[in-house]
Design a protein around this motif. Structure first.
Motif, mmCIF file in Angstrom:
data_model
loop_
_atom_site.group_PDB
_atom_site.id
_atom_site.type_symbol
_atom_site.label_atom_id
_atom_site.label_comp_id
_atom_site.label_asym_id
_atom_site.label_seq_id
_atom_site.Cartn_x
_atom_site.Cartn_y
_atom_site.Cartn_z
ATOM 1 N N PHE A 6 -1.061 3.965 10.760
ATOM 2 C CA PHE A 6 -2.384 3.448 10.432
ATOM 3 C C PHE A 6 -2.843 2.305 11.328
ATOM 4 C CE2 PHE A 6 -2.098 4.671 5.678
ATOM 5 C CZ PHE A 6 -2.906 5.781 5.884
ATOM 6 N N GLY A 7 -1.866 1.582 11.908
ATOM 7 C CA GLY A 7 -2.204 0.325 12.543
ATOM 8 C C GLY A 7 -2.360 -0.774 11.519
ATOM 9 N N VAL A 8 -1.720 -0.594 10.342
ATOM 10 C CA VAL A 8 -1.787 -1.559 9.238
ATOM 11 C C VAL A 8 -0.376 -2.032 8.921
ATOM 12 C CG1 VAL A 8 -2.344 -1.872 6.802
ATOM 13 C CG2 VAL A 8 -3.851 -0.496 8.255
ATOM 14 N N ASP A 9 -0.201 -3.354 8.742
ATOM 15 C CA ASP A 9 1.113 -3.926 8.442
ATOM 16 C C ASP A 9 1.139 -4.420 6.994
ATOM 17 O OD1 ASP A 9 3.570 -5.100 8.347
ATOM 18 O OD2 ASP A 9 3.283 -6.375 10.113
ATOM 19 N N PRO A 10 1.924 -3.768 6.109
ATOM 20 C CA PRO A 10 2.027 -4.229 4.717
ATOM 21 C C PRO A 10 2.737 -5.568 4.570
ATOM 22 C CG PRO A 10 2.764 -1.939 4.953
ATOM 23 C CD PRO A 10 2.646 -2.514 6.322
ATOM 24 N N LYS A 27 -4.774 -4.609 -1.680
ATOM 25 C CA LYS A 27 -4.965 -3.160 -1.645
ATOM 26 C C LYS A 27 -3.806 -2.484 -0.915
ATOM 27 C CE LYS A 27 -10.020 -3.050 -1.923
ATOM 28 N NZ LYS A 27 -11.275 -2.624 -1.243
ATOM 29 N N CYS A 28 -3.314 -3.146 0.125
ATOM 30 C CA CYS A 28 -2.190 -2.588 0.884
ATOM 31 C C CYS A 28 -0.927 -2.565 0.034
ATOM 32 C CB CYS A 28 -1.972 -3.414 2.146
ATOM 33 S SG CYS A 28 -0.866 -2.639 3.347
ATOM 34 N N LEU A 29 -0.701 -3.636 -0.730
ATOM 35 C CA LEU A 29 0.466 -3.687 -1.605
ATOM 36 C C LEU A 29 0.388 -2.629 -2.700
ATOM 37 C CD1 LEU A 29 1.242 -7.496 -2.083
ATOM 38 C CD2 LEU A 29 2.543 -5.802 -0.786
ATOM 39 N N LEU A 30 -0.806 -2.422 -3.243
ATOM 40 C CA LEU A 30 -0.998 -1.373 -4.251
ATOM 41 C C LEU A 30 -0.688 -0.006 -3.662
ATOM 42 C CD1 LEU A 30 -4.257 -2.533 -6.097
ATOM 43 C CD2 LEU A 30 -1.939 -2.465 -7.027
ATOM 44 N N PHE A 31 -1.089 0.190 -2.406
ATOM 45 C CA PHE A 31 -0.800 1.447 -1.710
ATOM 46 C C PHE A 31 0.707 1.648 -1.578
ATOM 47 C CE2 PHE A 31 0.386 3.215 2.478
ATOM 48 C CZ PHE A 31 -0.016 4.539 2.282
ATOM 49 N N VAL A 32 1.415 0.603 -1.156
ATOM 50 C CA VAL A 32 2.867 0.684 -0.991
ATOM 51 C C VAL A 32 3.542 1.031 -2.315
ATOM 52 C CG1 VAL A 32 4.937 -0.655 -0.498
ATOM 53 C CG2 VAL A 32 2.941 -0.890 0.977
ATOM 54 N N GLN A 33 3.150 0.332 -3.377
ATOM 55 C CA GLN A 33 3.741 0.579 -4.696
ATOM 56 C C GLN A 33 3.437 1.991 -5.180
ATOM 57 O OE1 GLN A 33 1.985 -2.604 -6.908
ATOM 58 N NE2 GLN A 33 3.229 -4.194 -5.915
ATOM 59 N N GLU A 39 -2.235 8.789 -11.225
ATOM 60 C CA GLU A 39 -2.839 7.485 -10.944
ATOM 61 C C GLU A 39 -2.363 6.956 -9.582
ATOM 62 O OE1 GLU A 39 -1.572 5.261 -14.313
ATOM 63 O OE2 GLU A 39 -3.112 6.094 -15.665
ATOM 64 N N ALA A 40 -1.078 7.161 -9.283
ATOM 65 C CA ALA A 40 -0.534 6.718 -7.993
ATOM 66 C C ALA A 40 -1.203 7.459 -6.835
ATOM 67 C CB ALA A 40 0.976 6.932 -7.956
ATOM 68 N N ILE A 41 -1.397 8.757 -6.986
ATOM 69 C CA ILE A 41 -2.041 9.549 -5.943
ATOM 70 C C ILE A 41 -3.474 9.078 -5.701
ATOM 71 C CG2 ILE A 41 -2.899 11.853 -5.358
ATOM 72 C CD1 ILE A 41 0.097 11.541 -4.970
ATOM 73 N N GLU A 42 -4.189 8.724 -6.771
ATOM 74 C CA GLU A 42 -5.558 8.219 -6.633
ATOM 75 C C GLU A 42 -5.575 6.931 -5.809
ATOM 76 O OE1 GLU A 42 -6.897 7.850 -10.636
ATOM 77 O OE2 GLU A 42 -7.309 10.005 -10.892
ATOM 78 N N THR A 43 -4.577 6.066 -6.025
ATOM 79 C CA THR A 43 -4.480 4.817 -5.269
ATOM 80 C C THR A 43 -4.183 5.094 -3.800
ATOM 81 O OG1 THR A 43 -3.678 3.631 -7.216
ATOM 82 C CG2 THR A 43 -3.276 2.603 -5.081
ATOM 83 N N VAL A 44 -3.256 6.026 -3.540
ATOM 84 C CA VAL A 44 -2.917 6.406 -2.161
ATOM 85 C C VAL A 44 -4.149 6.963 -1.452
ATOM 86 C CG1 VAL A 44 -1.604 8.051 -0.757
ATOM 87 C CG2 VAL A 44 -0.464 6.811 -2.603
#
Length: 518
Positions: free
Chosen positions: A194-198, A209-215, A252-257
Motif C-alpha cells: 500500500f505504501g502505508v506503515d501501520p 483507521k490503520c490500526l483498525l485495519f490491522v486488527q 464486521e472485520a471484512i467490512e473494516t478491511v
C-alpha cells in the motif's frame, strides 16, 4: 385437526430420514474401484475419528499415514461420505497436479468458498481467465528491477528504523520473537503493498483507521483458518447464514478491511503519475488502466489483488523465521557457521549491518541453505489443496474422481525417507550445498514450499531477501537464547505447532537477547 396433520408430517419426516441419508451416502460413494489405501477410515464417519484424535498433531498424523502407503498417496473419506479426496507426498503426482494436467486441478469451491469474503477474486482465490490476467500483470511487475530495489530498500529501512531499535529497547527482558516478527512482517508488507506503515513496532503516531485495519485483518485470517480446519463445514455455514457468533464478527472485520482498502485506493488515484509511489498498489493501478474496467470494477480488482498479496506476505516469512531461530538454538554448529558467514560479509563490504544491498546477500550460501532446510522441515504453508474438474488417474495409478479434492502436504514431503534419505528428519543445511559449498536448487516438486508449476510463488526471491536481511541484522547485533531450549533433535520429534492456515509456533517463541560485542 391441525395437530393430527402436523404429527403425521413429523412421522413421515422421521421415517424418510434413513432413506434420505442412504441416498446421500450412495450418491457420494466413489464410482470407481481404487486400491489407494485409506488409513483410519470407518463406515459413515470416514476419517473423522482419526482427525479429532490427532488434531493437535495433524500434520504429523498425515505424515505417518502417507509414509506407510506404497506410493506416498492416500485416499480421504469425509463425514457421511459427503466429500472424497486424496492426499499425496509423491513428487511425480505433484508435477501432474501443478503442471502436466494443470487445468484439471483448480482452487474450486472448497477453497474459494472459505476465502471469498477476504480475497474476493484475487490471484490466490481464482481460476481460469481471472487468475490468468492477474498472474500476467503480477508476473511482469515482480520481474522488474525497480520493484526488487524498492522492496530491498523498504526491508532495510524497516529493519534499521523499527526492528533493531525495538529489540535493543527490550534489554535483558524476555520477548516473544514470533510476535515481534509478525508485527515487523505486517509493517513491511503494508509498506510494500500500500505504501502505508501501520507502525506496529514503533512508538510513532499510529493512524486509528490503520490500526483498525490491522486488527480486522488478523481477525479475518484467524477465522478463515477456523473455517478450513472445521471437521463439519456445515456449522460455520449455518452461522454465516444466520449471521451469528464468529461469522458475525468475521463479517464486521471484512467490512473494516474493505473500507480501509478502498480509502487507500481512492487516495492513490489522486496521485497518478507521482513517480515516488513505487508500492505494489501504484504499480497494479498503472497496469489496470488499459484493462477495460469501470471505476468501481477496477477498484474491486485492485482491492482483491492487493489484499491477496498482504495475506501471502503478512505471516509467511515471520513463520519461517520463527522456526529457523528455534532450530538454530538447538544446533550450535549451524549457528556458528551462519555467524561466521555474516562476519565475513561485514568485513568484505565494510558495511554496518543495515548497509548491505541485495547483491551483498547473494553469496551467503550457507544461510540460504539453512533457511531452505528449515522450511523443508517447517514449511510456512504446510498443506495445499486443489479441486478436480474431471475424473483423472495420477501417475502412481491413484484414481481421483470429479469433484474430489487433491491435497499435497509439503510438511509430509520434507519428512519422507524415500525422498530425502534416512536423515530426512534431521536439520542439515549441508544437504543443499555442493562439494564447493555453493547452494544448489532442488526439484520444486520434491520441495513445494513455494508451490510449483504455473502457480509457482512470484515472491520467492523477495521472501529469501527479506529473511536473509532479518537474519543478518539480528544475528550481527544479538546473541539469541531460546527460553527452555531450542529445536534440538529430541524436541523436533514433537514440534510445538498450532493448527491453522500457517504453521505457527504454539505459544510463541520466547527468547533472551544479548547485545554482541562487535
Amino acid at each position: 385437526m391441525f395437530d393430527i396433520i402436523t404429527t403425521n408430517l413429523l412421522y413421515l419426516l422421521i421415517l424418510s430420514l434413513p432413506i434420505l441419508l442412504l441416498s446421500t451416502i450412495f450418491h457420494h460413494l466413489p464410482r470407481h474401484r481404487t486400491t489407494t489405501p485409506c488409513p483410519q477410515s470407518y463406515p459413515l464417519i470416514g476419517n473423522l475419528i482419526g482427525f479429532l484424535r490427532n488434531r493437535h498433531r495433524f500434520h504429523d498424523w498425515v505424515t505417518d499415514m502417507l509414509s506407510t502407503t506404497p506410493s506416498l498417496t492416500l485416499q480421504v473419506n469425509g463425514f457421511l461420505h459427503l466429500s472424497h479426496g486424496i492426499c499425496t507426498a509423491n513428487p511425480t503426482n505433484l508435477h501432474h497436479l501443478l503442471r502436466h494436467n494443470f487445468l484439471n486441478y483448480i482452487k474450486g469451491h472448497r477453497y474459494t468458498t472459505v476465502l471469498h469474503e477476504l480475497l474476493g477474486n484475487g490471484i490466490f482465490n481464482s481460476d481460469g481467465d481471472m487468475w490468468s490476467s492477474q498472474r500476467k500483470v503480477a508476473s511482469h511487475e515482480f520481474k522488474t528491477k525497480a520493484l526488487r530495489v524498492f522492496i530491498s530498500d523498504t526491508v532495510r529501512l524497516q529493519i534499521s528504523n523499527s526492528l533493531v531499535p525495538y529489540l535493543l529497547s527490550v534489554g535483558n527482558c524476555t520477548v516473544d520473537l514470533q510476535l515481534v516478527l509478525k508485527k515487523f512482517g505486517f509493517d513491511n508488507i503494508c509498506n510494500v503493498a500500500f505504501g502505508v506503515d501501520p507502525c506496529l513496532l514503533t512508538s510513532g503516531v499510529k493512524d486509528p483507521k490503520c490500526l483498525l485495519f490491522v486488527q480486522a485483518f488478523d481477525v479475518a485470517v484467524e477465522h478463515t483458518s477456523y473455517r478450513f480446519m472445521s471437521p463439519l463445514p456445515v456449522v460455520w455455514k449455518l452461522k454465516r447464514f444466520f449471521n451469528i457468533g464468529s461469522e458475525r464478527k468475521y463479517k464486521e472485520a471484512i467490512e473494516t478491511v474493505n473500507e480501509f482498502a478502498m480509502e487507500v485506493i481512492k487516495s492513490k488515484e489522486t496521485q497518478i503519475g507521482d513517480k515516488t509511489n513505487e508500492d505494489l498498489l501504484s504499480r497494479f493501478m498503472a497496469s489496470s488502466w488499459d484493462m477495460g474496467f469501470e471505476d468501481e470494477e477496477r477498484r474491486k480488482f485492485l482491492r482483491d489483488i492487493i489484499i491477496s498479496f498482504i495475506l501471502a506476505g503478512k505471516d509467511s516469512t515471520s513463520t519461517a523465521l520463527t522456526w529457523f531461530f528455534w532450530l538454530l538454538d538447538g544446533h550450535p554448529h549451524c549457528k556458528h557457521m551462519i555467524h561466521k558467514e555474516i562476519s565475513m560479509l561485514m568485513t568484505s563490504t565494510h558495511h554496518i549491518h543495515v548497509g548491505y544491498r541485495f547483491d551483498d546477500l547473494k553469496n551467503l550460501y550457507y544461510l540460504h541453505a539453512a533457511l531452505s532446510e528449515s522450511m523443508r522441515l517447517f514449511p510456512p504453508v504446510p498443506i495445499n489443496s486443489r479441486l478436480t474438474v474431471d475424473d483423472d488417474i495420477l501417475p502412481d495409478g491413484t484414481f481421483v474422481g470429479k469433484g474430489w479434492f487433491a491435497d499435497y502436504s509439503a510438511y509430509a514431503m520434507g519428512r519422507m525417507e524415500r525422498l530425502w534419505g534416512s536423515d530426512c528428519r534431521e536439520f542439515k543445511p549441508e544437504r543443499w550445498l555442493d562439494d564447493d559449498g555453493m547452494y544448489q536448487q532442488l526439484d520444486q516438486y520434491k520441495y513445494p514450499v513455494f508451490h510449483g508449476g504455473f502457480r509457482m510463488c512470484l515472491g520467492k526471491e523477495m521472501a529469501y531477501l527479506q529473511m536473509k536481511s532479518v537474519v543478518v541484522a539480528v544475528m550481527h547485533e544479538f546473541e539469541i537464547e531460546v527460553v527452555g531450549g531450542g529445536g534440538t533433535p529430541e524436541k523436533m520429534v514433537e514440534p510445538p505447532y498450532s493448527l491453522s492456515l500457517l504453521l505457527n509456533m504454539k505459544n510463541g517463541l520466547h527468547v533472551r537477547l544479548k547485545k554482541r560485542q562487535q
